[in-house]
Design an enzyme around this catalytic site. Structure first.
Site, PDB file in Angstrom:
ATOM      1  N   ASN A  18      29.606  -0.681 -21.946  1.00 28.56           N
ATOM      2  CA  ASN A  18      29.142   0.151 -23.062  1.00 28.56           C
ATOM      3  C   ASN A  18      27.865  -0.496 -23.588  1.00 28.56           C
ATOM      4  O   ASN A  18      27.909  -1.498 -24.292  1.00 28.56           O
ATOM      5  CB  ASN A  18      30.231   0.192 -24.141  1.00 28.56           C
ATOM      6  CG  ASN A  18      29.841   1.058 -25.318  1.00 28.56           C
ATOM      7  OD1 ASN A  18      28.711   1.556 -25.403  1.00 28.56           O
ATOM      8  ND2 ASN A  18      30.762   1.232 -26.248  1.00 28.56           N
ATOM      9  N   ARG A  97      29.994   3.989 -20.351  1.00 29.91           N
ATOM     10  CA  ARG A  97      30.021   4.957 -21.453  1.00 29.91           C
ATOM     11  C   ARG A  97      28.606   5.491 -21.618  1.00 29.91           C
ATOM     12  O   ARG A  97      27.659   4.718 -21.786  1.00 29.91           O
ATOM     13  CB  ARG A  97      30.472   4.281 -22.733  1.00 29.91           C
ATOM     14  CG  ARG A  97      30.416   5.223 -23.903  1.00 29.91           C
ATOM     15  CD  ARG A  97      30.747   4.508 -25.187  1.00 29.91           C
ATOM     16  NE  ARG A  97      30.774   5.464 -26.268  1.00 29.91           N
ATOM     17  CZ  ARG A  97      30.217   5.257 -27.454  1.00 29.91           C
ATOM     18  NH1 ARG A  97      29.600   4.129 -27.715  1.00 29.91           N
ATOM     19  NH2 ARG A  97      30.285   6.169 -28.377  1.00 29.91           N
ATOM     20  N   HIS A 186      32.656  10.811 -29.799  1.00 33.56           N
ATOM     21  CA  HIS A 186      33.976  10.145 -29.823  1.00 33.56           C
ATOM     22  C   HIS A 186      34.978  10.869 -28.913  1.00 33.56           C
ATOM     23  O   HIS A 186      36.196  10.778 -29.121  1.00 33.56           O
ATOM     24  CB  HIS A 186      34.591  10.109 -31.239  1.00 33.56           C
ATOM     25  CG  HIS A 186      33.813   9.338 -32.256  1.00 33.56           C
ATOM     26  ND1 HIS A 186      33.745   9.715 -33.581  1.00 33.56           N
ATOM     27  CD2 HIS A 186      33.070   8.219 -32.158  1.00 33.56           C
ATOM     28  CE1 HIS A 186      33.007   8.859 -34.251  1.00 33.56           C
ATOM     29  NE2 HIS A 186      32.564   7.937 -33.407  1.00 33.56           N
ATOM     30  N   ARG A 247      26.300   6.461 -42.553  1.00 32.25           N
ATOM     31  CA  ARG A 247      25.753   7.824 -42.354  1.00 32.25           C
ATOM     32  C   ARG A 247      26.319   8.769 -43.409  1.00 32.25           C
ATOM     33  O   ARG A 247      27.488   8.667 -43.776  1.00 32.25           O
ATOM     34  CB  ARG A 247      26.114   8.332 -40.956  1.00 32.25           C
ATOM     35  CG  ARG A 247      25.298   7.649 -39.871  1.00 32.25           C
ATOM     36  CD  ARG A 247      25.724   8.097 -38.495  1.00 32.25           C
ATOM     37  NE  ARG A 247      26.339   7.009 -37.767  1.00 32.25           N
ATOM     38  CZ  ARG A 247      27.158   7.159 -36.725  1.00 32.25           C
ATOM     39  NH1 ARG A 247      27.457   8.356 -36.288  1.00 32.25           N
ATOM     40  NH2 ARG A 247      27.672   6.117 -36.125  1.00 32.25           N
ATOM     41  N   ILE A 338      39.468   2.070 -39.337  1.00 34.23           N
ATOM     42  CA  ILE A 338      40.017   2.431 -40.653  1.00 34.23           C
ATOM     43  C   ILE A 338      41.335   3.191 -40.481  1.00 34.23           C
ATOM     44  O   ILE A 338      42.339   2.875 -41.126  1.00 34.23           O
ATOM     45  CB  ILE A 338      38.994   3.278 -41.452  1.00 34.23           C
ATOM     46  CG1 ILE A 338      37.703   2.474 -41.687  1.00 34.23           C
ATOM     47  CG2 ILE A 338      39.590   3.748 -42.767  1.00 34.23           C
ATOM     48  CD1 ILE A 338      36.551   3.267 -42.314  1.00 34.23           C
ATOM     49  N   GLU A 391      39.229   3.495 -25.761  1.00 37.10           N
ATOM     50  CA  GLU A 391      38.228   4.244 -25.000  1.00 37.10           C
ATOM     51  C   GLU A 391      37.970   3.594 -23.643  1.00 37.10           C
ATOM     52  O   GLU A 391      37.700   4.272 -22.650  1.00 37.10           O
ATOM     53  CB  GLU A 391      36.934   4.333 -25.804  1.00 37.10           C
ATOM     54  CG  GLU A 391      37.105   5.212 -27.035  1.00 37.10           C
ATOM     55  CD  GLU A 391      36.074   4.970 -28.111  1.00 37.10           C
ATOM     56  OE1 GLU A 391      35.103   5.736 -28.166  1.00 37.10           O
ATOM     57  OE2 GLU A 391      36.238   4.030 -28.917  1.00 37.10           O
TER      58      GLU A 391
HETATM   59  P1  AMP Z   1      35.483   0.553 -35.899  1.00 42.20           P
HETATM   60  O1  AMP Z   1      34.107   1.126 -35.971  1.00 42.20           O
HETATM   61  O2  AMP Z   1      36.481   1.481 -35.267  1.00 42.20           O
HETATM   62  O3  AMP Z   1      35.537  -0.839 -35.318  1.00 42.20           O
HETATM   63  O4  AMP Z   1      35.988   0.394 -37.426  1.00 42.20           O
HETATM   64  C1  AMP Z   1      35.315  -0.398 -38.356  1.00 42.20           C
HETATM   65  C2  AMP Z   1      35.873  -0.093 -39.753  1.00 42.20           C
HETATM   66  O5  AMP Z   1      37.288  -0.382 -39.777  1.00 42.20           O
HETATM   67  C3  AMP Z   1      35.237  -0.949 -40.867  1.00 42.20           C
HETATM   68  O6  AMP Z   1      34.932  -0.134 -41.973  1.00 42.20           O
HETATM   69  C4  AMP Z   1      36.363  -1.902 -41.233  1.00 42.20           C
HETATM   70  O7  AMP Z   1      36.280  -2.316 -42.571  1.00 42.20           O
HETATM   71  C5  AMP Z   1      37.587  -1.031 -40.999  1.00 42.20           C
HETATM   72  N1  AMP Z   1      38.787  -1.862 -40.945  1.00 42.20           N
HETATM   73  C6  AMP Z   1      39.144  -2.762 -40.010  1.00 42.20           C
HETATM   74  N2  AMP Z   1      40.300  -3.385 -40.382  1.00 42.20           N
HETATM   75  C7  AMP Z   1      40.661  -2.880 -41.575  1.00 42.20           C
HETATM   76  C8  AMP Z   1      41.739  -3.095 -42.486  1.00 42.20           C
HETATM   77  N3  AMP Z   1      42.675  -3.987 -42.232  1.00 42.20           N
HETATM   78  N4  AMP Z   1      41.792  -2.378 -43.637  1.00 42.20           N
HETATM   79  C9  AMP Z   1      40.836  -1.467 -43.914  1.00 42.20           C
HETATM   80  N5  AMP Z   1      39.789  -1.199 -43.094  1.00 42.20           N
HETATM   81  C10 AMP Z   1      39.704  -1.892 -41.955  1.00 42.20           C
END
Ligand code: AMP
Length: 413
Positions: A18, A97, A186, A247, A338, A391
């Site tokens: 990726n 990807r 996505h 964004r 999240i 993914e």
């Molecule tokens: P990603 O782009 O899928 O890696 O997700 C990143 C987002 O997931 C960021 O906003 C992180 O703060 C959130 N995130 C990761 N772990 C947690 C958690 N334990 N509680 C709340 N948000 C989280």
């Protein structure tokens, strides 16, 4: 030296790449099981701080990259480690990807000169992503010259959307002549979690009706009818729809004229504003990171609470609006950093979906964190799952499937 023998690993693993403009994420995946034999990240590319981290058997190897600090340098170091770990002969192909496949690619494609040209010409729709993906493809062709390379497009899963979902209310010739339409992104993530939900429902994906919410730094909601994407919140570019880390998501297009004509913004300023300075970061004026905002909110930061409240309302609103795309609904899926971890965000979203008969079990919602998936619905609710996305596994599986159906897979580098 930490090694895995080829006999224990097999000769069937797919190297998943990726490639971003200044980073390369990679993993070596067994396509049947999704097991990651090795994974890692090269980052800060094209700067003197360029470095690579490789994880194998729970051990991590870190190295600074040699000049010219580019994607090729990262792959050369990766290949060196693959040799040291005795993993090179396990690789049967490389899966890439690729962000934008336009209307041309609804399926994975074996990379050829024609496919490369198409990815290049689609760069006009994804100027930040497709050129970086091509750099990765070219670097891998050099590093793994005997291996087949396959492109898996982030837009492909959404190519089943009907015209009523993908057209904007703009003059039709903009779509016909310039490809201005909703494509969605996505796709591999929505597809993966939908397949997992189908397993939970114990029926084929083609009989499942779902809404999936991928909530990470980038966010999107997808309506899935009989296993196919019928609408999604990201648009022609990844700015539309939900509010995201930095964004904006949906804004009144008239705001752009106001910014330019009344407030003196340049086109580049507007681009930076909508892509890099908005979303959770813009509203909270603190951070784009959900964890940081939740912590700040618990310590009484009302601006952080406001940002999270707007974020969750927008998610609930999109989910509710997608009931117009479906005639049945088997359940809702939360995924992404999240969606997989924030019980607060999930609770706040679902409390606004009571009309659709979604209610959470507080206990199950609290339990489903840090890699723990599960059905978090209360007993009187429709299904509501937390499912960790993967993914890389989809890319490995689709690469393997394409090559198994078209030609024998090469096993030597
Ligand atoms: P990603 O782009 O899928 O890696 O997700 C990143 C987002 O997931 C960021 O906003 C992180 O703060 C959130 N995130 C990761 N772990 C947690 C958690 N334990 N509680 C709340 N948000 C989280």
């Amino acid at each position: 030296m930490n090694t895995l023998s080829s006999s224990s690993v097999g000769e069937n693993a797919i190297l998943v790449i990726n490639c971003g403009s200044s980073s390369v994420k990679f993993s070596l995946i067994q396509p049947e099981t999704g097991l990651a034999l090795l994974s890692g990240l090269a980052e800060c590319l094209l700067t003197e701080q360029a470095k690579i981290k490789i994880k194998l058997n729970n051990e991590q190897y870190k190295e600074t990259l040699p000049s010219p600090f580019d994607h090729q340098a990262a792959l050369t170091v990766l290949v060196k480690h693959l040799h040291q770990f005795n993993l090179v002969n396990s690789i049967s192909a490389v899966g890439h990807r690729v962000v934008h496949g336009g209307e041309k690619y609804a399926e994975p494609a074996l990379i050829s000169e024609d496919v490369e040209s198409a990815i290049e010409s689609l760069a006009k729709l994804a100027p930040l992503h497709n050129p970086a993906n091509l750099i990765g493809i070219k670097a891998c062709q050099k590093a793994f010259s005997d291996l087949s390379q396959v492109a898996i497009f982030d837009t492909a899963f959404h190519q089943t959307m009907p015209a009523k979902a993908f057209l904007y209310g703009l003059p039709y010739e903009l779509y016909k002549e310039h490809g201005v339409r909703r494509y969605g992104f996505h796709g591999t993530s929505h597809y993966f979690v939908a397949k997992q939900a189908a397993q939970q429902l114990n029926k084929p994906l083609s009989q499942c009706n779902l809404i999936s919410a991928h909530l990470g730094n980038g966010c999107s909601v997808t309506a899935i009818k009989n296993g196919e994407s019928v609408d999604t919140s990201l648009g022609m570019t990844p700015v539309e729809g939900l509010m995201m880390g930095t964004r904006s998501g949906d804004v009144d297009a008239g705001i752009i004229f106001h910014l330019v004509e009344q407030l003196g913004y340049s086109v580049n300023d507007v681009d930076q504003l909508l892509n890099k300075k908005s979303g959770l970061l813009g509203v909270s004026q603190l951070s784009n990171d959900c964890r940081t905002l939740e912590e700040a909110m618990l310590n009484g930061d009302t601006q952080a609470e406001l940002a999270l409240t707007v974020f969750c309302y927008r998610i609930a609103k999109y989910i509710a609006s997608f009931s117009a795309s479906l005639t049945e609904l088997d359940g809702l899926i939360f995924t992404g950093g999240i969606g997989e971890n924030s019980s607060w965000v999930r609770a706040k979203v679902v409390e606004q979906l009571a009309l659709l008969n979604f209610h959470l079990s507080e206990e199950e919602n609290q339990k489903a964190r840090f890699g723990k998936s599960g059905n978090i619905a209360a007993s009187n609710s429709r299904n509501c799952w937390v499912i960790a996305t993967n993914e890389e596994w989809v890319i490995a599986e689709q690469t393997h499937n394409l090559l198994s159906s078209t030609q024998p897979i090469k096993t030597e580098v």
